[in-house]
Design an enzyme around this catalytic site. Structure first.
Site, PDB file in Angstrom:
ATOM      1  N   LEU A  35       5.532   0.406   3.362  1.00  0.00           N
ATOM      2  CA  LEU A  35       4.616   0.031   2.388  1.00  0.00           C
ATOM      3  C   LEU A  35       3.753  -1.251   2.923  1.00  0.00           C
ATOM      4  O   LEU A  35       2.940  -1.852   1.974  1.00  0.00           O
ATOM      5  CB  LEU A  35       5.291  -0.759   1.120  1.00  0.00           C
ATOM      6  CG  LEU A  35       6.479   0.383   0.459  1.00  0.00           C
ATOM      7  CD1 LEU A  35       7.081  -0.388  -0.342  1.00  0.00           C
ATOM      8  CD2 LEU A  35       5.381   1.327  -0.044  1.00  0.00           C
ATOM      9  N   PRO A  91       9.500  -4.317  -0.358  1.00  0.00           N
ATOM     10  CA  PRO A  91      10.720  -3.953   0.397  1.00  0.00           C
ATOM     11  C   PRO A  91      10.273  -4.143   2.127  1.00  0.00           C
ATOM     12  O   PRO A  91       9.181  -3.723   2.379  1.00  0.00           O
ATOM     13  CB  PRO A  91      11.023  -2.608   0.236  1.00  0.00           C
ATOM     14  CG  PRO A  91      10.748  -2.599  -1.209  1.00  0.00           C
ATOM     15  CD  PRO A  91       9.319  -3.279  -1.460  1.00  0.00           C
ATOM     16  N   VAL A  92      11.006  -4.658   3.052  1.00  0.00           N
ATOM     17  CA  VAL A  92      10.811  -4.881   4.296  1.00  0.00           C
ATOM     18  C   VAL A  92      11.134  -3.560   5.081  1.00  0.00           C
ATOM     19  O   VAL A  92      11.827  -2.729   4.932  1.00  0.00           O
ATOM     20  CB  VAL A  92      11.641  -5.944   5.001  1.00  0.00           C
ATOM     21  CG1 VAL A  92      11.576  -6.232   6.297  1.00  0.00           C
ATOM     22  CG2 VAL A  92      11.287  -7.235   3.956  1.00  0.00           C
ATOM     23  N   ALA A  93      10.216  -3.185   6.219  1.00  0.00           N
ATOM     24  CA  ALA A  93      10.421  -2.123   6.983  1.00  0.00           C
ATOM     25  C   ALA A  93      10.389  -0.627   6.297  1.00  0.00           C
ATOM     26  O   ALA A  93      11.319   0.043   6.367  1.00  0.00           O
ATOM     27  CB  ALA A  93      11.504  -2.272   7.980  1.00  0.00           C
ATOM     28  N   GLY A 152       4.197  -4.089   3.839  1.00  0.00           N
ATOM     29  CA  GLY A 152       4.635  -5.345   3.520  1.00  0.00           C
ATOM     30  C   GLY A 152       4.136  -6.465   4.650  1.00  0.00           C
ATOM     31  O   GLY A 152       3.355  -7.251   4.351  1.00  0.00           O
ATOM     32  N   GLY A 153       4.504  -6.283   5.889  1.00  0.00           N
ATOM     33  CA  GLY A 153       4.317  -7.109   6.903  1.00  0.00           C
ATOM     34  C   GLY A 153       2.765  -7.522   7.457  1.00  0.00           C
ATOM     35  O   GLY A 153       2.384  -8.603   7.546  1.00  0.00           O
ATOM     36  N   ASP A 176      -2.313  -1.633  10.803  1.00  0.00           N
ATOM     37  CA  ASP A 176      -2.565  -1.575   9.260  1.00  0.00           C
ATOM     38  C   ASP A 176      -3.297  -2.800   8.703  1.00  0.00           C
ATOM     39  O   ASP A 176      -3.512  -2.914   7.594  1.00  0.00           O
ATOM     40  CB  ASP A 176      -1.347  -1.405   8.468  1.00  0.00           C
ATOM     41  CG  ASP A 176      -0.751   0.201   8.616  1.00  0.00           C
ATOM     42  OD1 ASP A 176      -1.671   0.966   9.002  1.00  0.00           O
ATOM     43  OD2 ASP A 176       0.334   0.371   8.147  1.00  0.00           O
ATOM     44  N   LYS A 188       0.864  -1.223  -0.169  1.00  0.00           N
ATOM     45  CA  LYS A 188      -0.138  -0.116  -0.052  1.00  0.00           C
ATOM     46  C   LYS A 188       0.811   1.413   0.161  1.00  0.00           C
ATOM     47  O   LYS A 188       2.245   1.186   0.525  1.00  0.00           O
ATOM     48  CB  LYS A 188      -1.031   0.072   1.154  1.00  0.00           C
ATOM     49  CG  LYS A 188      -0.319   0.035   2.807  1.00  0.00           C
ATOM     50  CD  LYS A 188      -0.136   1.475   3.064  1.00  0.00           C
ATOM     51  CE  LYS A 188       0.493   1.616   4.425  1.00  0.00           C
ATOM     52  NZ  LYS A 188       1.710   2.409   4.674  1.00  0.00           N
TER      53      LYS A 188
HETATM   54  O1  C5P Z   1       0.100  -1.359  15.487  1.00  0.00           O
HETATM   55  P1  C5P Z   1       1.617  -1.497  15.073  1.00  0.00           P
HETATM   56  O2  C5P Z   1       2.215  -2.641  15.650  1.00  0.00           O
HETATM   57  O3  C5P Z   1       1.618  -1.919  13.575  1.00  0.00           O
HETATM   58  O4  C5P Z   1       2.195  -0.193  15.119  1.00  0.00           O
HETATM   59  C1  C5P Z   1       3.477   0.280  15.333  1.00  0.00           C
HETATM   60  C2  C5P Z   1       3.661   1.343  16.106  1.00  0.00           C
HETATM   61  O5  C5P Z   1       3.452   2.531  15.456  1.00  0.00           O
HETATM   62  C3  C5P Z   1       2.990   1.324  17.492  1.00  0.00           C
HETATM   63  O6  C5P Z   1       4.013   0.776  18.393  1.00  0.00           O
HETATM   64  C4  C5P Z   1       2.822   2.797  17.879  1.00  0.00           C
HETATM   65  O7  C5P Z   1       4.107   3.289  18.263  1.00  0.00           O
HETATM   66  C5  C5P Z   1       2.952   3.528  16.291  1.00  0.00           C
HETATM   67  N1  C5P Z   1       1.271   3.896  15.815  1.00  0.00           N
HETATM   68  C6  C5P Z   1       0.697   4.771  16.608  1.00  0.00           C
HETATM   69  N2  C5P Z   1      -0.619   4.950  16.130  1.00  0.00           N
HETATM   70  C7  C5P Z   1      -1.104   4.282  15.556  1.00  0.00           C
HETATM   71  C8  C5P Z   1      -0.495   3.093  14.802  1.00  0.00           C
HETATM   72  C9  C5P Z   1       0.842   2.987  14.934  1.00  0.00           C
HETATM   73  O8  C5P Z   1       1.409   5.474  17.309  1.00  0.00           O
HETATM   74  N3  C5P Z   1      -2.539   4.608  15.109  1.00  0.00           N
END
Ligand code: C5P
Length: 283
Positions: A99, A94-96, A101-102, A136, A10
């Protein structure tokens, strides 16, 4: 029996952070769109009660740290399943990189296992389960163009974004999403016009869309990694209609109506960064 699921990448045409919530997450307003760069997951039943992840990527863990593993474990625990599964991940995204991906792999795992194990869950039910693994994931269960709010779990479908060419450029470093959110300051944040962007997409107005794209996290990542700004500048120099960082970065995308422009950007950036792709938006 073998089941295959595609996991598209995405891009964020828009990303705004409204405030930090009590639970530590940020309240977001995002416009997401799928592009035709995808991983491919293959599922196979195993007689033994185990989860086996295999991949062609040297960057992915194959244990509990992998969101695909977590998806299989979550379904097995929730529905007390005793059948095992082998999941092979062909990694193209691509990772991290910003996009998803995970998250898209995780969503594809939930969709694929729902079929493999005949669970009969709706996409909405899969999205709710997926939100336990990552913010996501609910969007990635559905894909397409969408207005995504809350922590990432509220999804309003939009018409497909105006069709165009997208050049993706991923610089070498990886970026931690939580670390970028952690450095976000609400004193200096630049809020993009998400409503205007949504209206542009609803009106299928390509030009207005290119004027309205914006990402509140971009300046935070650029401060840490100035190369993101350099990529944007080069993209515009080579004729992009617009250029923006996706998610928390570091991938930058350029939008082009003409394929020749996309090709020029590709050629211009290919020496500068290793990972450069020309893709189309997905319906
Ligand atoms: O949910 P996920 O583990 O993918 O999110 C990674 C990090 O991104 C969270 O630990 C948080 O620090 C940040 N995040 C956030 N607000 C969101 C989504 C993600 O602060 N709505």
């Amino acid at each position: 029996m073998e089941i295959i699921e595609k996991a598209p990448a995405k891009i964020n045409l828009g990303l705004d952070a409204l405030y930090k919530r009590q639970d530590g997450y940020h309240e977001l307003e995002m416009i997401m769109a799928s592009v035709d760069l995808a991983d491919r997951l293959t599922f196979e039943l195993l007689p033994k009660n185990e989860i086996v992840i295999e991949t062609d990527s040297s960057f992915l863990p194959v244990d509990r740290r992998n969101h695909v593993y977590q998806a299989a474990e979550l379904l097995k625990d929730t529905f007390q399943l005793t059948q095992g599964v082998k999941i092979y991940i062909e990694k193209r995204i691509p990772v991290a990189a910003g996009l998803a991906g995970g998250s898209s792999d995780c969503a594809a795992a939930l969709r694929g296992l729902n079929r493999l194990w005949n669970l009969g869950l709706s996409l909405a039910e899969l999205a709710e389960l997926g939100s336990k693994i990552g913010s996501d994931v609910p969007y990635c269960i559905h894909g397409g163009t969408a207005f995504v709010t809350g922590r990432g779990e509220k999804i309003d479908f939009l018409p497909s974004m105006p069709q165009c060419w997208v050049v993706l450029v991923k610089p070498k470093m990886s970026v931690s999403t939580s670390s970028i959110f952690g450095s976000l300051s609400f004193n200096s944040i630049q809020h993009p016009d998400i409503r205007g962007l949504k209206q542009a997409i609803e009106a299928d107005d390509y030009l207005l869309m290119t004027e309205k794209i914006g990402n509140a996290l971009e300046s935070v990542t650029i401060k840490r990694h100035p190369v993101v700004q350099q990529i944007k500048d080069r993209m515009m120099k080579y004729g992009a209609d617009a250029a923006l960082m996706s998610g928390s970065g570091p991938t930058v995308f350029a939008l082009c109506e003409k394929k020749t422009r996309a090709q020029r950007i590709y050629n211009g950036l290919k020496g500068f960064c290793d990972e450069v792709y020309i893709v189309r938006t997905l319906k």
